[in-house]
Design an enzyme around this catalytic site. Structure first.
Site, short mmCIF file in Angstrom:
data_model
loop_
_atom_site.label_atom_id
_atom_site.label_comp_id
_atom_site.label_asym_id
_atom_site.label_seq_id
_atom_site.Cartn_x
_atom_site.Cartn_y
_atom_site.Cartn_z
CG ASP A 290 -64.11 17.68 -8.48
OD1 ASP A 290 -63.19 17.37 -7.70
OD2 ASP A 290 -64.64 16.85 -9.23
C1 BGC Z 1 -62.72 14.17 -8.42
C2 BGC Z 1 -63.61 14.15 -7.21
C3 BGC Z 1 -62.81 13.87 -5.97
C4 BGC Z 1 -61.72 14.92 -5.84
C5 BGC Z 1 -60.87 14.77 -4.60
C6 BGC Z 1 -61.51 15.07 -8.21
O1 BGC Z 1 -60.58 14.91 -9.24
O2 BGC Z 1 -63.46 14.60 -9.55
O3 BGC Z 1 -64.61 13.19 -7.39
O4 BGC Z 1 -63.63 13.85 -4.85
O5 BGC Z 1 -60.88 14.83 -6.97
O6 BGC Z 1 -60.08 13.66 -4.66
#
Ligand code: BGC
Length: 754
Positions: A290
């Protein structure tokens, strides 16, 4: 690739445990991948593991959108494997061209995006869709999202989010399928099918990324990113099955979560990423971190510096570095120093290149960037119609006293009151960065259209969403005074749920309850449309209004869908995928809880000596929720007969068939979700008071009755037992069938000793 290791499927869906007899050390990559790996420098390999946000917007901390010239350079130098949260056929074509024609090896780009519930045609938020209990509709929602995204150059979505959550305070409830593992697993698989279709290399399918692995929805106190400490049994039984279901449905990638699990951050967690994901489940796809979750291992107190975070991340099995820039900066040197093995690096790079092969990008890097298809596909009439249909199926009727709904033909003056009444932008909901703020149909617009010319529809905002000013109360009261019917549009705005949007108070935000009280005092029939991305505590509201519709966040067609239900064109049939508490103090509250040694089902005000103390209860509120899991009314009524079992003894060879007669006893046609629950009365480890084991969404004409049958197999009753194995146990069971998890008809059966 897709050469699976030999795994023994002990249970297909809910158990999700696959015992793998050997660890697979190498993957059978496509020859193109092997050839590329043999040509790549260590720097180019590290570049393939570097995934950066684009120049449109950012979805995490410290991340200014990357400047276009930075992206250009990085692509030419082979320092990025792809870019995320960008879109547009022409734009992505230009970027792909740069990668293919100007980088040394010409490797095409992954173009990722958070397509959580649509690109431009916005579907209801995932939690809302889950309330439809309609797997076909949900699959179609993801299909439409995939078609629009693919045409706009996107080839990977960071979805579905399959985190189970039992805590309404957590903002990301909006992105998931609710509290139940069984329902959540079926929905996870439906969404993967929707995004990926039957063939990833087609121009209108995109890769899914199931997230967030794992147990992210169990963050302590519902506070986002918070610690998770849980038993292995709870992890395997409640939180992992939806991931397994998504992977069995073919999910091409998986994203690690931000949280630590039992002391080890998910992105450095070998138990999750190696032992369970790779060895037990035989997953051969790509593991994506993530946003900066690899470098965040330092804040967790798990990695002493960036170098250690890099080593721990890659060795644990986190392959793609989203926004931490660690792999690009440190991996080549760490491999040279022998601190990370090149085989580990190659395997990670292999997975990403293989995904690019599977997506068809090496055959045609412009496959997903077709301006002509984009123009035809985006917000097409067909897509908007799908969004409308799914939206109205997602609405849940929570209360309908005096048959206030559907709106009667005698109603000639309607007052729409509330901060969400004439609001378009918030209808798009959380994670809708690509959507246009002024595209959605507002409630007011939808209501006006359905009410027709003979009905006067007025609007009063009443209050704001973000302050406590009462200056508009008087105008709202006056509007109510003139009306035959008041429709209150209240609840959460889009940004009140989603990532980083935990709330400690889950009643109506701000001054809205006060507005409700003022309007209720006017004394007109009043309907509340409650928008939210989570279960709310609506006890005070419930006492004040005649009817309530849970309208979640319904997307592009919100106003039309709501009006279709209000005016009875569509008879609501949604059922809650989460328990609505009476008060936040009951949270976490969920239907499949354990019984305790001192269960209490009575009224909290009971003063009987035996009830008063020494019971598992509160002194100030009932244990029961305001609205239970699976709950939702219709404009008609349904009755259930006693369930009839073809036999009361269940063995491996002979499943039970249980039949119940469901009758539509009202005067309208309608749909009902017939739900089957079981309880294992005594187990080597205690079992929940009920567990969903099946459901059928049926349509019954007014006055019609139908026999509905479910087949229950012994393996449906499997669980993680005291000896650490997965299976069922002989003993006595209860079976419950009904239209929600509370109001059920019961029968008993047993599994005999072998
Ligand atoms: C979130 C994810 C997301 C990623 C990219 C993160 O802050 O937890 O779910 O896919 O950002 O935007």
């Amino acid at each position: 690739m897709n050469i699976k290791c030999v795994c023994i499927a002990l249970v297909a869906l809910t158990g999700g445990f696959y015992a793998c007899d050997s660890k697979k050390e190498t993957d059978a990559f496509d020859p193109k991948v092997t050839e590329l790996l043999s040509q790549m420098t260590l720097e180019e390999k590290a570049g393939q593991l570097n995934f950066v946000v684009g120049d449109l917007f950012t979805t995490g901390p410290d991340g200014k959108p990357k400047a276009p010239d930075y992206l250009d350079e990085a692509i030419k130098k082979g320092e990025v494997t792809g870019i995320f949260n960008i879109y547009g056929a022409e734009y992505t074509q230009t970027l792909q061209k740069k990668a293919v024609e100007e980088s040394r090896l010409g490797i095409p780009l992954l173009i990722g995006a958070d397509i959580i519930h649509g690109l431009k045609t916005i579907m209801p938020i995932p939690l809302a869709e889950a309330a439809s209990w309609d797997l076909e509709a949900i699959e179609l929602g993801s299909r439409v999202a995939a078609r629009e995204s693919a045409a706009a150059g996107i080839n990977l979505t960071f979805a579905p989010m399959v985190d189970i959550s039992r805590d309404a305070r957590w903002g990301r409830n909006a992105e998931g399928a609710g509290e139940d593992t069984y329902l959540g697993s079926l929905i996870a698989a439906a969404r993967v099918r929707g995004f990926q279709g039957s063939d990833l290399s087609l121009a209108n399918t995109i890769a899914a990324c199931v997230k967030h692995f794992a147990a992210y929805g169990a963050a302590e106190a519902g506070r986002d990113y918070n610690t998770v400490d849980m038993s292995d049994i709870a992890l395997r039984e409640t939180y992992l099955p939806p991931f397994k279901a998504a992977i069995d449905a073919g999910a091409a990638s998986i994203m690690t979560s931000f949280n630590e699990l039992n002391g080890v951050p998910a992105s450095g967690n070998e138990y999750l990423l190696q032992d369970i994901l790779r060895k037990e489940w035989g997953f051969e796809g790509l593991v994506i971190s993530d946003w900066q979750s690899i470098s965040e291992m330092m804040f967790h107190g798990y990695s002493k510096d960036s170098i250690e975070a890099t080593i721990q991340g890659i060795n644990a099995g986190t392959e793609l570095d989203m926004m931490a820039d660690l792999y690009l900066s440190f991996l080549p040197q760490l491999v040279r120093e022998g601190k990370v093995s090149e085989a580990v690096l190659d395997r990670a790079v292999g997975h990403i290149l293989q995904l690019k092969v599977d997506l068809g990008l090496f055959d045609n890097p412009y496959l997903y960037s077709d301006p002509a298809v984009e123009a035809k596909e985006i917000r097409s009439a067909e897509n908007l119609e799908a969004a409308f249909e799914i939206a109205r199926r997602s609405i849940v009727l929570l209360k309908n006293e005096k048959q206030t709904l559907p709106v009667k033909s005698t109603v000639k003056r309607i007052a729409v009151i509330g901060p969400l009444g004439d609001n378009q932008a918030d209808m798009n909901g959380t994670w809708s960065f690509f959507a246009e703020a002024l595209h959605p149909i507002s409630f007011l617009e939808g209501i006006k259209a359905y009410a027709g010319p003979g009905v006067e529809v007025t609007y009063a905002q009443g209050c704001n969403l973000y302050d406590n000013s009462t200056e508009h109360f008087a105008a709202a009261r006056a509007a109510a005074q003139r009306a035959d019917l008041v429709i209150l549009a209240i609840g959460e705005s889009a940004v009140m749920n989603g990532e980083g949007a935990s709330r400690s108070d889950i009643t109506l935000p701000g001054i809205q309850q006060e507005l409700v009280n003022q309007i209720a005092a006017v004394g007109k029939p009043t309907v509340a449309l409650v928008s939210s991305g989570r279960a709310l505590a609506l006890t005070e509201l419930e006492a004040k209004v005649d009817a309530i519709l849970a309208t979640w966040t319904l997307g592009s067609q919100a106003g039309k869908a709501v009006a279709s239900v209000l005016f009875g064109e569509y008879n609501p049939a949604g059922k809650l995928p989460v328990t609505f508490p009476r008060s936040v103090g009951q949270v976490p509250i969920y239907y499949n809880h354990k019984n305790t040694g001192r269960p209490f089902e009575g009224d909290f005000s009971s003063q009987k000596l035996e009830d008063r103390v020494y019971r598992s209860r509160y002194r100030d509120v009932d244990n029961s929720p305001l609205y239970p899991f699976g709950y939702g009314l219709s404009y008609t009524t349904f009755e259930y007969s006693q369930p009839v079992l073809n036999q009361t003894s269940l063995t491996d060879d002979s499943p039970i068939t249980v039949t119940v007669k469901v009758s539509n006893t009202g005067d309208r046609d309608g749909e009902e979700v017939v739900q089957l629950y079981t309880r294992d009365l005594i187990g080597s480890l205690t079992r929940p008071v009920k567990e969903l084991k099946g459901f059928q969404k049926i349509h019954l004409k007014a006055g019609e009755s139908r026999d509905i049958s479910f087949e229950l197999k012994a393996s449906d009753l499997a669980f993680w037992r005291a000896d650490g194995t997965y299976g069922y146990e002989p003993g006595d069971f209860k079976l419950m069938i009904g239209g929600n998890s509370r109001d059920t008809q019961e029968a008993v059966f047993s599994i005999p000793n072998p």
